[in-house]
Design an enzyme around this catalytic site. Structure first.
Site, PDB file in Angstrom:
ATOM      1  N   CYS A 111      -0.932  -5.004   0.743  1.00 43.76           N
ATOM      2  CA  CYS A 111       0.255  -5.698   0.934  1.00 43.76           C
ATOM      3  C   CYS A 111       0.148  -7.154   0.226  1.00 43.76           C
ATOM      4  CB  CYS A 111       0.894  -5.936   2.132  1.00 43.76           C
ATOM      5  SG  CYS A 111      -0.211  -6.594   3.417  1.00 43.76           S
ATOM      6  N   ARG A 146       0.068  -1.704  -5.758  1.00 49.58           N
ATOM      7  CA  ARG A 146      -1.082  -1.501  -4.724  1.00 49.58           C
ATOM      8  C   ARG A 146      -0.738  -0.589  -3.595  1.00 49.58           C
ATOM      9  NH1 ARG A 146      -4.063  -7.395  -4.537  1.00 49.58           N
ATOM     10  NH2 ARG A 146      -4.291  -7.368  -6.637  1.00 49.58           N
ATOM     11  N   TRP A 191       1.952  -3.175   3.994  1.00 54.90           N
ATOM     12  CA  TRP A 191       1.348  -1.859   4.248  1.00 54.90           C
ATOM     13  C   TRP A 191       1.095  -1.761   5.744  1.00 54.90           C
ATOM     14  CZ3 TRP A 191      -3.750  -0.104   5.785  1.00 54.90           C
ATOM     15  CH2 TRP A 191      -3.882   1.524   5.425  1.00 54.90           C
ATOM     16  N   ASN A 235      -0.607 -11.475   5.443  1.00 53.13           N
ATOM     17  CA  ASN A 235      -1.450 -10.156   5.193  1.00 53.13           C
ATOM     18  C   ASN A 235      -2.578 -10.134   6.054  1.00 53.13           C
ATOM     19  OD1 ASN A 235      -0.090  -9.590   3.004  1.00 53.13           O
ATOM     20  ND2 ASN A 235      -1.417 -10.226   1.341  1.00 53.13           N
ATOM     21  N   GLY A 236      -3.277  -9.044   6.806  1.00 50.92           N
ATOM     22  CA  GLY A 236      -4.343  -8.988   7.364  1.00 50.92           C
ATOM     23  C   GLY A 236      -4.172  -8.592   8.913  1.00 50.92           C
ATOM     24  N   GLU A 259     -16.904  12.458  -4.953  1.00 50.07           N
ATOM     25  CA  GLU A 259     -15.824  11.611  -5.559  1.00 50.07           C
ATOM     26  C   GLU A 259     -14.895  12.625  -6.038  1.00 50.07           C
ATOM     27  OE1 GLU A 259     -15.057   8.710  -5.622  1.00 50.07           O
ATOM     28  OE2 GLU A 259     -13.857   8.496  -7.302  1.00 50.07           O
ATOM     29  N   LYS A 294     -11.113  12.454  -4.830  1.00 58.52           N
ATOM     30  CA  LYS A 294      -9.995  12.266  -5.709  1.00 58.52           C
ATOM     31  C   LYS A 294      -8.753  13.277  -5.258  1.00 58.52           C
ATOM     32  CE  LYS A 294     -10.156   9.048  -6.976  1.00 58.52           C
ATOM     33  NZ  LYS A 294     -11.423   8.034  -6.677  1.00 58.52           N
ATOM     34  N   GLU A 351      -7.020  12.399  -2.053  1.00 59.02           N
ATOM     35  CA  GLU A 351      -6.324  11.134  -2.165  1.00 59.02           C
ATOM     36  C   GLU A 351      -5.038  11.564  -2.777  1.00 59.02           C
ATOM     37  OE1 GLU A 351      -9.111   7.392  -2.738  1.00 59.02           O
ATOM     38  OE2 GLU A 351      -9.038   8.627  -4.678  1.00 59.02           O
ATOM     39  N   HIS A 361     -26.245  26.304   5.050  1.00 59.39           N
ATOM     40  CA  HIS A 361     -26.355  25.894   6.500  1.00 59.39           C
ATOM     41  C   HIS A 361     -25.086  25.657   7.227  1.00 59.39           C
ATOM     42  CE1 HIS A 361     -30.752  25.347   6.011  1.00 59.39           C
ATOM     43  NE2 HIS A 361     -30.379  24.996   4.954  1.00 59.39           N
ATOM     44  N   LYS A 375      -4.129   0.329  -2.712  1.00 60.93           N
ATOM     45  CA  LYS A 375      -4.859  -0.431  -3.532  1.00 60.93           C
ATOM     46  C   LYS A 375      -5.536  -1.773  -2.947  1.00 60.93           C
ATOM     47  CE  LYS A 375      -6.757   0.121  -7.670  1.00 60.93           C
ATOM     48  NZ  LYS A 375      -7.617   1.268  -7.870  1.00 60.93           N
TER      49      LYS A 375
HETATM   50  N1  HGA Z   1      -0.602  -6.511  10.340  1.00 59.95           N
HETATM   51  C1  HGA Z   1       0.483  -6.797   9.443  1.00 59.95           C
HETATM   52  C2  HGA Z   1       0.164  -7.091   7.887  1.00 59.95           C
HETATM   53  C3  HGA Z   1      -0.419  -5.707   7.520  1.00 59.95           C
HETATM   54  C4  HGA Z   1      -0.907  -5.981   5.999  1.00 59.95           C
HETATM   55  O1  HGA Z   1      -1.593  -6.904   5.866  1.00 59.95           O
HETATM   56  N2  HGA Z   1      -1.112  -4.978   5.366  1.00 59.95           N
HETATM   57  O2  HGA Z   1      -1.746  -4.726   4.236  1.00 59.95           O
HETATM   58  C5  HGA Z   1       1.357  -5.815   9.680  1.00 59.95           C
HETATM   59  O3  HGA Z   1       1.086  -4.612   9.888  1.00 59.95           O
HETATM   60  O4  HGA Z   1       2.673  -6.159   9.551  1.00 59.95           O
END
Ligand code: HGA
Length: 620
Positions: free
Chosen positions: A2, A27, A74, A108-109, A493, A497, A500, A516, A615
């Site tokens: 995000c 991202r 995100w 973010n976080g 890898e 891919k 994903e 095995h 990303k």
């Molecule tokens: N924890 C917050 C922000 C999420 C975040 O940084 N995503 O990359 C949320 O869930 O809104």
């Protein structure tokens, strides 16, 4: 992952905020939003659709203002629905309903103590409108607000545990945005009469190239054309002190690079690999430890072992390098998944070269693992990274910067192969210092490396043959990848891919492990992809192929030119153009990237933004 954009200016800043979000869009995100100070109030628009839809919304609702913040989310806490999208507003007691509170905030976080804070703030009369951990910060800032937003943010951050980059503004201070960071990236953009904040300088391309990289513990005050930074002291006193951080001029690069003739960024990036490897190796005239920075020689001389820390695709680059480091440089090497390493008990050796691998240099798990290794008394740190200005490069003593260029597709391709090139150089430099690289061997390896761009072009020419396979793969729901030796990580890898971007369940095994366990899965419905270079293990691998054929399994083999494996019933062979010895993983991964890409296209998935993925994984 995000993104954050913020600004204070005299002009309407909404177009800049939205454009910034567009630059970070690649991202991956699941919702987005923008808030501004308008006519003495907080106004916002939020959407679970794309940024272009948000753009329409702000126009329709005439959202305009010179002070504002914007976000792509995100989700980590709370579903990706509009009421969880950022910006969040504080809702003080008595202010719920049509009248929003006075604080607007994006984050973010992850706030690890959000439950405790939520309980405390609820008891104080704050009403929560979302399920996010983020909303507690908005209320906390409001709780500490006493006419000075900078002070309120400073005080609020003292209560937060976890990782955050935040941007905040207040209804009562129309020309001010305050930011803070701890564990998540945040930069400041400096211009003549306006000031910006963003989670990545890329978001500000086009508005300013004068960037300040904030550090953990920083709180920044933004006003039009000026800023002020304070840093939390690390003496446990909960006091802040003023810091002056360097304003750097960065090369403005835009995330919205042209697609050119390609259908997706991932395809473009696969085809950029000859150029990316050429750029990464440019200027390497000979092997010397100083390729990794001043002071590398004594470190390389002193270390007794290598510890590689990485996640995802970078972890597979590290796993490939382990084979090189042990066979060429003769140095014991272990490779650890960053998020595992930091939480387990391990036995540190101060004479370890700690190598981190990260495309963005902002991967939260890898940064945390690096700090953990350092806290265990391992001071020798080196990173292989694609972003010279990233937190990881700033944290490590030594670095090799790959020159892949901006990678937009969420599934990494050119970042992986350039990491391999950097890791091969590291192997040679360590081999040299440890007396395992003669001048002749050095010249031979360098010649092979310089030939890589041409060899990669030849591999890319296999695309039409891979497309023919992809059509069949697109109808399967499972796939098995096999490799041996240094091609086992390449098989891993290749499986990653495919998972994903095509959402086909794929697993990779060392070919010798087949009998095995996984052989039980082999039926005509389970395609088995094999990387079969003509190396010492070829004969063994051929026996493993027979084991699959004998059970009716369909085999898809990428064989070196001089292997005598021919296509026959149930056995499909694509012949690689060259045999490339130690460097062959860099070539062999390319058709696996193409296979995943074309299978995903045939299944009609969102190749560049696969579901649930993002990303630059800046949260734990
Ligand atoms: N924890 C917050 C922000 C999420 C975040 O940084 N995503 O990359 C949320 O869930 O809104």
């Amino acid at each position: 992952m995000c993104g954050i954009v913020g600004a204070v200016s005299a002009r309407n800043i909404v177009p800049v905020l939205v454009e910034g979000l567009k630059r970070l869009e690649y991202r991956g995100y699941d919702s987005c939003g923008v808030a501004v100070h308008q006519d003495g109030a907080l106004r916002r628009a939020r959407s679970t659709s794309r940024v272009s839809e948000l753009c329409t919304q702000v126009k329709t609702e005439s959202i305009e203002g010179g002070t504002g913040i914007a976000h792509t989310r995100w989700a980590t806490h709370g579903a990706p629905v509009v009421h969880n999208a950022h910006p969040h507003f504080s809702h003080g007691s008595g202010e719920v309903g049509s009248r929003p509170g006075r604080i607007a905030l994006v984050h973010n976080g992850i706030i690890e103590n959000h439950e405790e804070l939520r309980a405390e703030l609820t008891a104080r009369g704050y009403v929560f409108a979302s399920q996010t951990d983020t909303e507690v910060i908005a209320h906390l800032v409001d709780h500490h607000y006493d006419g000075d937003l900078f002070d309120a943010v400073r005080r609020a951050t003292l209560r937060l545990r976890g990782a955050y980059a935040i941007a905040v503004f207040c209804r009562d201070e129309p020309h001010r945005v305050v930011g803070a960071r701890e564990g998540s990236p945040l930069v400041l953009g400096v211009a003549k009469e306006e000031t910006f904040l963003a989670s990545d300088a890329m978001a500000l391309a086009g508005v300013t190239d004068r960037i300040v990289y904030l550090e953990d513990g920083d709180v920044v005050d933004l006003q039009p054309g000026r800023h002020w930074i304070e840093r939390r002291r690390d003496d446990g006193s909960e006091r802040f002190e003023t810091v002056v951080r360097e304003v750097r001029t960065v090369q403005a690069h835009s995330g919205a690079a042209e697609l050119g003739p390609y259908r997706h960024y991932m395809q473009k990036e696969i085809f950029e690999q000859p150029r990316a490897i050429g750029d990464t190796l440019q200027g390497v005239l000979g092997i010397t430890p100083e390729l990794f920075g001043d002071g590398a020689y004594p470190v390389f001389k002193e270390v007794e072992q290598v510890l590689i820390l990485a996640c995802g695709t970078s972890y597979y680059a590290g796993s490939t390098a382990k084979y090189w480091l042990e066979s060429i440089a003769k140095i014991p090497t272990s490779v650890e998944i960053a998020s595992e390493y930091r939480y387990r008990d391990s036995v540190p050796n101060p004479k370890t070269l700690v190598v981190t691998i990260t495309q963005s240099g902002e991967t939260a798990d890898t940064l945390a693992a690096l700090k953990h290794a350092r806290s265990l008394g391992m001071p020798h740190t080196l990173t292989i990274c694609n972003v010279a200005t990233s937190a990881m490069v700033r944290e490590c003593k030594l670095a090799y910067i790959t020159r892949a260029g901006a990678e937009i597709g969420v599934a990494s391709t050119k970042a992986f192969t350039t990491q391999l090139a950097g890791l091969f150089l590291l192997t040679l430099a360590l081999a040299q210092v440890r007396g395992h690289l003669s001048e002749e061997q050095e010249a031979e390896h360098l010649k092979a490396m310089r030939h890589l761009p041409v060899a990669l072009q030849a591999v890319l020419a296999l695309e039409p043959q891979v497309i023919a396979w992809a059509d069949e793969f697109s109808r399967k729901e499972n796939a098995l990848f096999l490799g041996r030796g240094l091609h086992y990580p390449i098989a891993l890898e290749g499986a990653l891919k495919l998972k994903e971007i095509s959402y086909i369940h794929a697993e990779a095994y060392p070919a010798g492990e087949l009998k095995h366990g996984p052989l039980a899965l082999v039926t005509a419905e389970m395609p088995v992809v094999t990387v079969a270079p003509n190396d010492a293990l070829l004969e063994k691998l051929k026996s493993n192929l027979q084991e699959v054929r004998a059970r009716g399994g369909e085999l898809y083999v990428f064989a070196d030119a001089d292997t005598r494996i021919e296509s026959s019933e149930g056995l499909h062979v694509i012949r690689m153009p060259e045999h490339y010895g130690a460097l062959s993983p860099i070539l062999h991964v390319v058709p696996l990237q193409l296979l995943a890409y074309h299978t995903a296209c045939a299944r009609g998935t969102d190749v560049d933004k696969p579901r649930n993925l993002a990303k630059s994984v800046t949260v734990e």
